[in-house]
Design a protein around this motif. Structure first.
Motif, PDB file in Angstrom:
ATOM      1  N   MET A 100       0.837  -1.210   0.000  1.00  0.00           N
ATOM      2  CA  MET A 100       0.000   0.000   0.000  1.00  0.00           C
ATOM      3  C   MET A 100       0.871   1.259   0.000  1.00  0.00           C
ATOM      4  O   MET A 100       0.605   2.210  -0.732  1.00  0.00           O
ATOM      5  N   PHE A 104       1.618   1.238  -4.062  1.00  0.00           N
ATOM      6  CA  PHE A 104       0.361   1.867  -4.488  1.00  0.00           C
ATOM      7  C   PHE A 104       0.391   3.377  -4.287  1.00  0.00           C
ATOM      8  O   PHE A 104       0.335   4.140  -5.248  1.00  0.00           O
ATOM      9  N   TYR A 404      -4.649  -0.919  18.231  1.00  0.00           N
ATOM     10  CA  TYR A 404      -5.534  -0.726  17.076  1.00  0.00           C
ATOM     11  C   TYR A 404      -5.993   0.716  16.920  1.00  0.00           C
ATOM     12  O   TYR A 404      -6.481   1.103  15.857  1.00  0.00           O
ATOM     13  N   LEU A 414      -4.837   7.931   5.771  1.00  0.00           N
ATOM     14  CA  LEU A 414      -4.432   7.512   4.430  1.00  0.00           C
ATOM     15  C   LEU A 414      -5.625   7.364   3.492  1.00  0.00           C
ATOM     16  O   LEU A 414      -5.559   7.774   2.324  1.00  0.00           O
ATOM     17  N   ARG A 471      -1.798  -4.007  17.798  1.00  0.00           N
ATOM     18  CA  ARG A 471      -1.750  -4.236  16.357  1.00  0.00           C
ATOM     19  C   ARG A 471      -0.845  -5.422  16.080  1.00  0.00           C
ATOM     20  O   ARG A 471      -0.106  -5.859  16.971  1.00  0.00           O
TER      21      ARG A 471
HETATM   22  C1  HEM Z   1      -8.983  -0.904   1.807  1.00  0.00           C
HETATM   23  C2  HEM Z   1      -9.221  -1.196   3.043  1.00  0.00           C
HETATM   24  C3  HEM Z   1      -8.145  -1.551   4.044  1.00  0.00           C
HETATM   25  C4  HEM Z   1      -8.304  -2.461   5.028  1.00  0.00           C
HETATM   26  C5  HEM Z   1      -9.540  -3.294   5.307  1.00  0.00           C
HETATM   27  C6  HEM Z   1      -7.077  -2.506   5.767  1.00  0.00           C
HETATM   28  C7  HEM Z   1      -6.844  -3.331   6.834  1.00  0.00           C
HETATM   29  C8  HEM Z   1      -5.662  -3.417   7.525  1.00  0.00           C
HETATM   30  C9  HEM Z   1      -5.363  -4.339   8.575  1.00  0.00           C
HETATM   31  C10 HEM Z   1      -6.342  -5.379   9.083  1.00  0.00           C
HETATM   32  C11 HEM Z   1      -4.107  -4.120   8.977  1.00  0.00           C
HETATM   33  C12 HEM Z   1      -3.311  -4.931   9.975  1.00  0.00           C
HETATM   34  C13 HEM Z   1      -3.368  -4.464  11.343  1.00  0.00           C
HETATM   35  C14 HEM Z   1      -2.442  -5.268  12.200  1.00  0.00           C
HETATM   36  O1  HEM Z   1      -2.526  -6.501  12.229  1.00  0.00           O
HETATM   37  O2  HEM Z   1      -1.641  -4.628  12.857  1.00  0.00           O
HETATM   38  C15 HEM Z   1      -3.588  -3.048   8.212  1.00  0.00           C
HETATM   39  C16 HEM Z   1      -2.322  -2.508   8.353  1.00  0.00           C
HETATM   40  C17 HEM Z   1      -1.828  -1.494   7.586  1.00  0.00           C
HETATM   41  N1  HEM Z   1      -2.454  -0.871   6.529  1.00  0.00           N
HETATM   42 FE1  HEM Z   1      -4.326  -1.252   5.875  1.00  0.00          FE
HETATM   43  N2  HEM Z   1      -6.221  -1.614   5.218  1.00  0.00           N
HETATM   44  C18 HEM Z   1      -6.821  -1.001   4.158  1.00  0.00           C
HETATM   45  C19 HEM Z   1      -6.304  -0.005   3.348  1.00  0.00           C
HETATM   46  C20 HEM Z   1      -5.048   0.554   3.498  1.00  0.00           C
HETATM   47  C21 HEM Z   1      -4.524   1.618   2.696  1.00  0.00           C
HETATM   48  C22 HEM Z   1      -5.264   2.306   1.558  1.00  0.00           C
HETATM   49  C23 HEM Z   1      -3.266   1.874   3.155  1.00  0.00           C
HETATM   50  C24 HEM Z   1      -2.265   2.869   2.651  1.00  0.00           C
HETATM   51  C25 HEM Z   1      -2.383   3.672   1.664  1.00  0.00           C
HETATM   52  C26 HEM Z   1      -3.007   0.957   4.240  1.00  0.00           C
HETATM   53  C27 HEM Z   1      -1.830   0.924   4.959  1.00  0.00           C
HETATM   54  C28 HEM Z   1      -1.591   0.072   6.023  1.00  0.00           C
HETATM   55  C29 HEM Z   1      -0.376   0.050   6.778  1.00  0.00           C
HETATM   56  C30 HEM Z   1       0.843   0.937   6.543  1.00  0.00           C
HETATM   57  C31 HEM Z   1      -0.524  -0.931   7.756  1.00  0.00           C
HETATM   58  C32 HEM Z   1       0.498  -1.308   8.820  1.00  0.00           C
HETATM   59  C33 HEM Z   1       1.219  -2.553   8.433  1.00  0.00           C
HETATM   60  C34 HEM Z   1       2.176  -2.953   9.509  1.00  0.00           C
HETATM   61  O3  HEM Z   1       1.760  -2.988  10.677  1.00  0.00           O
HETATM   62  O4  HEM Z   1       3.334  -3.218   9.172  1.00  0.00           O
HETATM   63  N3  HEM Z   1      -4.111   0.168   4.422  1.00  0.00           N
HETATM   64  N4  HEM Z   1      -4.556  -2.631   7.316  1.00  0.00           N
END
Ligand code: HEM
Lengths: 841, 94
Positions: A100, A104, A404, A414, A471
């Motif tokens: 992402m 992206f 969270y 974002l 998280r």
């Molecule tokens: C489209 C719907 C999205 C959903 C349902 C979603 C869901 C999630 C979930 C469930 C996590 C993991 C949380 C964890 O276990 O700590 C996460 C982490 C993350 N998401 Fe998303 N996300 C979405 C969109 C995005 C977008 C658009 C971006 C950035 C442009 C993004 C960037 C991130 C980042 C940077 C993390 C942290 C990863 C890490 O902990 O290393 N997400 N997201």
């Protein structure tokens, strides 16, 4: 009116011209800029194609990372689910975040710039089309290979910010981490290539008369965005390089037991990582500013303040990196500085939000799909901004850190700050590149599903975070009150996904790419130049810009542009070309000959990808060969550039003549080289910072550096190298035949200085594997080695061109750029020799 | 270059002030001398902002664009000065 370059602004009064233009001119333009056929699609360099490929690929990565998000949400829908085992979950959240952010968000906005800017500025193309093509192919090939690692269980699993010691060899022995380090390192190169293109493009290829105060706000946003990439990305390039070196060769940069420090990684990563959020947000904010004015059918309120806000965000966002480290035990005073800056950075964002609200309030807004997405984006982004101000308070952050609550906050920022504006942009700008606009009716449904889905998915995460859910956990126990908010979040995620799916349906039904004209046209009745009728050569003639919304102020402009009544109504040289204008007032300076399609950018990209991937799987021989081919391909593509055309001056319309070849600081090549040197300088400065940081945090591992005395011959050699480089260029100006000899000698002096410097450190008993100090010093020497090797390559390239008679006299761009590079390398060597001896002396 | 330096002067001074503050916090540490240095630096930076703002106001606006640039520089100096004061406060008040 004043002039910036000596150009007489009164000459603008000659436009629109009166005499009719022959149709053959248009045919010739169409022929020169003709559409590719068959395999030629791979060698196309025109922004209309590269921009679309780029955007399409970025969107593909959004979908792929979105699927990973859904998988995570299924796993978390109820306590103790077993859809994704823990180890796989680690890979999935790491890939989701990484893809992402790196594959992206940044590429998508960069792509939007490549696609829209030439039309918005009424340039025929951006100044380095082949560089854009290289940036795209490097990103596409490298990104897809990187993503494929998840299918073979080799995807990185240390989180998107890859903290050591978790990611050190001891705790992550597999090659998963190397995939991240080399894959991301490589994609950064592509981001920087794109940034150079955008900076030079925005500052030097605007339509005549488009002074800075008339520049579309999106162009301002892209300018600040690209400048931020140039300053921020070097830090992560260095960080990934150092961690990979530590993993491969055992140089202990981040190993606290040997004089390194894992916190150094956090500083280097977040110096990039936080500005990255604004790097993503600013272009999206630029899009919102453009769309909001059209949707509200009025001028944007507070244009000047918005420009100031963009600039201020660009600066202040570099003062907030350590707010990601509040929980690491920073000194209280330092914590205070970062807390203050973190709160301050919300002010410029606030200025923009108020300007948008004011524009909507004073205008007569149409609640069409782009309008709805813009309003949704404001609501979501403001919510994320408010929780951002909450976590900028250090005591609150200590509670919310790694929970969270943070996942909710970052997604609000974002998605509100980038995803919704991007969808607004799709609905807004697609009519300018497609024969049919997207369906407004479906668009409203897409908006409704996405807006509801987003809030249902992420609002409850604030709650689960405050209830203590950390998280990055693959599951949780029942009976903790976490089951309901998590189930609701999962439902929301699928609702959001349904919105994206519906958007794809809309795209399939209505998007019909029309690069060669025949687009749906100005369906929103917008005022800026990208809504002029365009073909593959962009606009038929390049108008004189007299206001910020020329199409609103002069309804007949489009017809006159189409009739060829402005600048460059025909090809002046029979080649692809665009007008280069001055940076402040956009006065015409010269005609740039643009390179056409070529297989070399894609070849260079494939071999660059091969180089990095081979290193990841430790196939060093293959990697070396691939790297060599990449260099050859780049040299081959450059070989065709920097050539004069027969006509020294040409008429670009209404009898106004400009040169066709310019050297020195006015040339676009010079600007690109200066930006590249800033990138290199930043990598080096971050290297110096690393050394000083290790010294201040690990003093017990510090040994006295070699004496300053020894640096004297090094300094003399470096000074001689600089003098020879500058002298070489002077020789050419005086008409001498062999300026390149001075360059070769300059490179030899640089090499000698480096050899002496390295020898002194080795003789003083320092070794790269022995301590953090040794590692940092030898890393700086290695950087200097890379600069010297590149300088030698450039000097050799100039020699080859001289032998072929391609070095034109009295001035030549290749010579100019080599001179700049060698002089920079000399300064870098000199500063490095002094600084490394000063720290801890 | 000069034109850009004027336009961005407020923000450039803020950046210099911030990074010196960070350097003091990171490499020298907390203490009376550090706080005194921060107070002095904040004062100097604010004074430079004020002087530059006065100079910008005196510059003759030659045309609309010239005036626009000056207004941008002036507003930037205002924002820069506020941010500098805000940035210095944690060390001065704590
Ligand atoms: C489209 C719907 C999205 C959903 C349902 C979603 C869901 C999630 C979930 C469930 C996590 C993991 C949380 C964890 O276990 O700590 C996460 C982490 C993350 N998401 Fe998303 N996300 C979405 C969109 C995005 C977008 C658009 C971006 C950035 C442009 C993004 C960037 C991130 C980042 C940077 C993390 C942290 C990863 C890490 O902990 O290393 N997400 N997201």
């Amino acid at each position: 009116m004043s002039s910036e370059t000596g150009f007489d602004p009164a000459l603008y009064a000659r436009f629109p011209t009166r005499a009719p233009r022959p149709d053959e001119e248009k045919e010739e333009l169409a022929h020169i800029w003709c559409a590719p056929k068959g395999w030629d699609y791979l060698t196309a360099v025109n922004n209309s194609y590269i921009g679309l490929y780029y955007l399409g690929t970025a969107f593909l990565f959004f979908l792929l990372a979105g699927i990973l998000a859904l998988l995570m949400r299924v796993q978390l829908a109820a306590p103790l689910m077993e859809v994704l085992p823990q180890a796989v979950y680690n890979q999935v959240f790491t890939m989701h975040g990484t893809v992402m952010m790196f594959l992206f968000a940044v590429p998508a906005v960069e792509a939007a710039g490549v696609l829209l800017l030439p039309q918005m500025l009424a340039a025929r193309d951006l100044p380095f089309p082949r560089l854009s093509a290289y940036a795209f192919w490097a990103y596409a090939v490298g990104g897809l290979c990187f993503f494929a690692s998840i299918f073979v269980g080799l995807a990185p699993d240390g989180g998107w910010f890859m903290y050591p010691p978790l990611t050190s060899k001891a705790y992550s022995p597999g090659i998963n981490t190397d995939f991240w380090l080399l894959g991301i390192g490589f994609i950064e190169i592509s981001a920087i290539a794109g940034a150079i293109e955008i900076i030079v493009g925005v500052l030097r290829t605007r339509a005549p008369g488009m002074s800075l105060d008339r520049m579309p706000i999106f162009a301002w946003a892209m300018l600040v965005f690209a400048a931020m990439i140039v300053i921020a990305f070097p830090s992560v390039i260095l960080a990934t390089l150092l961690l990979e070196i530590e993993r491969a060769f055992g140089w202990p940069f981040f190993d606290a037991g040997r004089g390194g420090d894992p916190l150094l990684w956090q500083h280097l990563f977040w110096f990039f990582g936080h500005p990255e959020v604004y790097i993503i947000f600013l272009p999206a904010a630029g899009m919102v500013s453009m769309i909001v004015a059209t949707v509200a059918r009025t001028e944007l309120v507070g244009y000047r303040l918005i420009v100031l806000a963009l600039l201020a965000t660009g600066f202040i966002s570099f003062g907030v990196w350590a707010h990601h480290m509040f929980a690491t035990g920073l000194p209280p005073m330092t914590t205070g500085f970062f807390s203050a800056a973190s709160m301050a950075v919300s002010i410029p964002a606030g200025i923009q939000v108020f300007a948008w609200i004011a524009t909507l309030a004073v205008g007569k807004p149409r609640y069409s799909a782009p309008g709805l997405f813009v309003i949704g984006s404001i609501l979501i982004f403001v919510t994320g901004g408010l929780t951002g101000v909450m976590v900028a308070m250090v005591p609150f952050d200590w509670q919310a850190h790694d929970s969270y609550f943070i996942v909710a906050h970052l997604h609000y920022v974002l998605i509100g700050g980038m995803v919704f504006p991007l969808f607004a942009a799709f609905y807004y700008w697609i009519p300018s590149i497609s024969r049919r606009p997207l369906s407004d009716r479906l668009g409203r449904w897409v908006f409704g599903l996405m807006f509801a889905g987003m809030n249902i998915a992420f609002l409850p995460m604030h709650l689960s975070g405050l209830q203590g859910m950390p998280r990055r956990v693959s599951t949780y126990l029942p009976g903790q009150g976490l089951a309901l908010p998590n189930l609701v979040s999962t439902v929301g995620a699928f609702l959001l996904a349904a919105g994206v799916l519906l958007f794809l349906v809309d795209l399939v039904r209505n998007f019909r790419f029309a690069p060669g004209g025949g687009t749906a046209g100005n369906v929103h009745d917008a005022g800026t130049l990208e809504w002029l009728p365009t073909e593959l050569y962009s606009v038929r003639s390049i108008p004189v810009v007299a206001s910020r919304e020329p199409l609103w102020d002069d309804p007949a402009l489009a017809a006159r542009v189409e009739a060829g009544r402005y600048f460059l109504p025909r090809s002046a040289t029979g080649l692809r070309e665009t007008i280069v204008t001055s940076p402040l007032r956009a006065e015409p300076q010269y005609l740039q000959i643009l390179p056409g399609p070529s297989p070399w950018p894609i070849a260079a990209a494939i071999f660059t990808a091969g180089f990095f991937l081979a290193l990841t799987v430790q196939a060093y021989g293959f990697g070396l060969a691939s790297g060599l081919f990449a260099v050859i391909a780049v040299l081959r593509w450059l070989w065709e550039s920097d050539r004069r055309v027969a006509a020294e001056r040409v008429d670009i319309g209404a009898g106004i003549e400009v040169p066709t070849y310019v050297t020195g600081s006015a040339s676009h090549g010079w600007w690109a080289m200066v930006i590249l040197l800033i990138v290199m300088g930043m990598i080096f400065v971050m290297g110096l910072f690393s050394l000083a940081f290790l010294w201040s945090n690990q003093p017990s591992y510090w040994a006295p550096p070699p004496a300053f005395r020894g640096a004297v011959p090094i300094l003399l050699l470096d000074l001689a190298a600089a003098a020879l480089a500058i002298g070489g260029r002077r020789l050419l100006l005086r008409g001498a035949a062999w300026p390149v000899v001075a360059f070769v000698l300059s490179t030899a002096a640089l090499g000698g200085a480096l050899w002496l410097d390295r020898g002194q450190w080795a003789a003083a008993g320092f070794a790269a594997e022995a301590s953090g100090q040794g590692a940092a010093v030898f890393a700086l020497l290695a950087l200097q080695g890379a600069a010297v090797a590149t300088g030698a390559l450039m000097a050799g390239y100039c020699a080859a061109r001289a032998l072929r008679g391609l070095v034109t006299r009295p001035a030549n761009t290749s010579i100019d750029l080599t001179m700049l590079f060698l002089a920079y390398a000399a300064i870098q060597g000199l500063v490095g020799a002094l600084f490394t001896r000063a720290v801890g002396a | 270059m000069r034109a850009w330096a004027i336009m961005l002067s407020g923000l450039l001074i803020w950046a210099a002030h911030f990074f010196i503050l960070y350097g003091i916090g990171e490499f020298i540490g907390d203490g009376f001398a550090s706080r005194l240095a921060i107070a002095a630096l904040t004062g100097v930076c604010l004074a430079i902002c004020a002087l530059l703002a006065a100079a910008v106001m005196r510059m003759p606006p030659r045309d609309f664009f010239g005036k626009w640039r000056m207004q941008l520089a002036f507003a930037g100096l205002g924002i820069g000065a506020l941010a500098i004061l805000w940035q210095g406060l944690p060390a001065l008040l704590a």
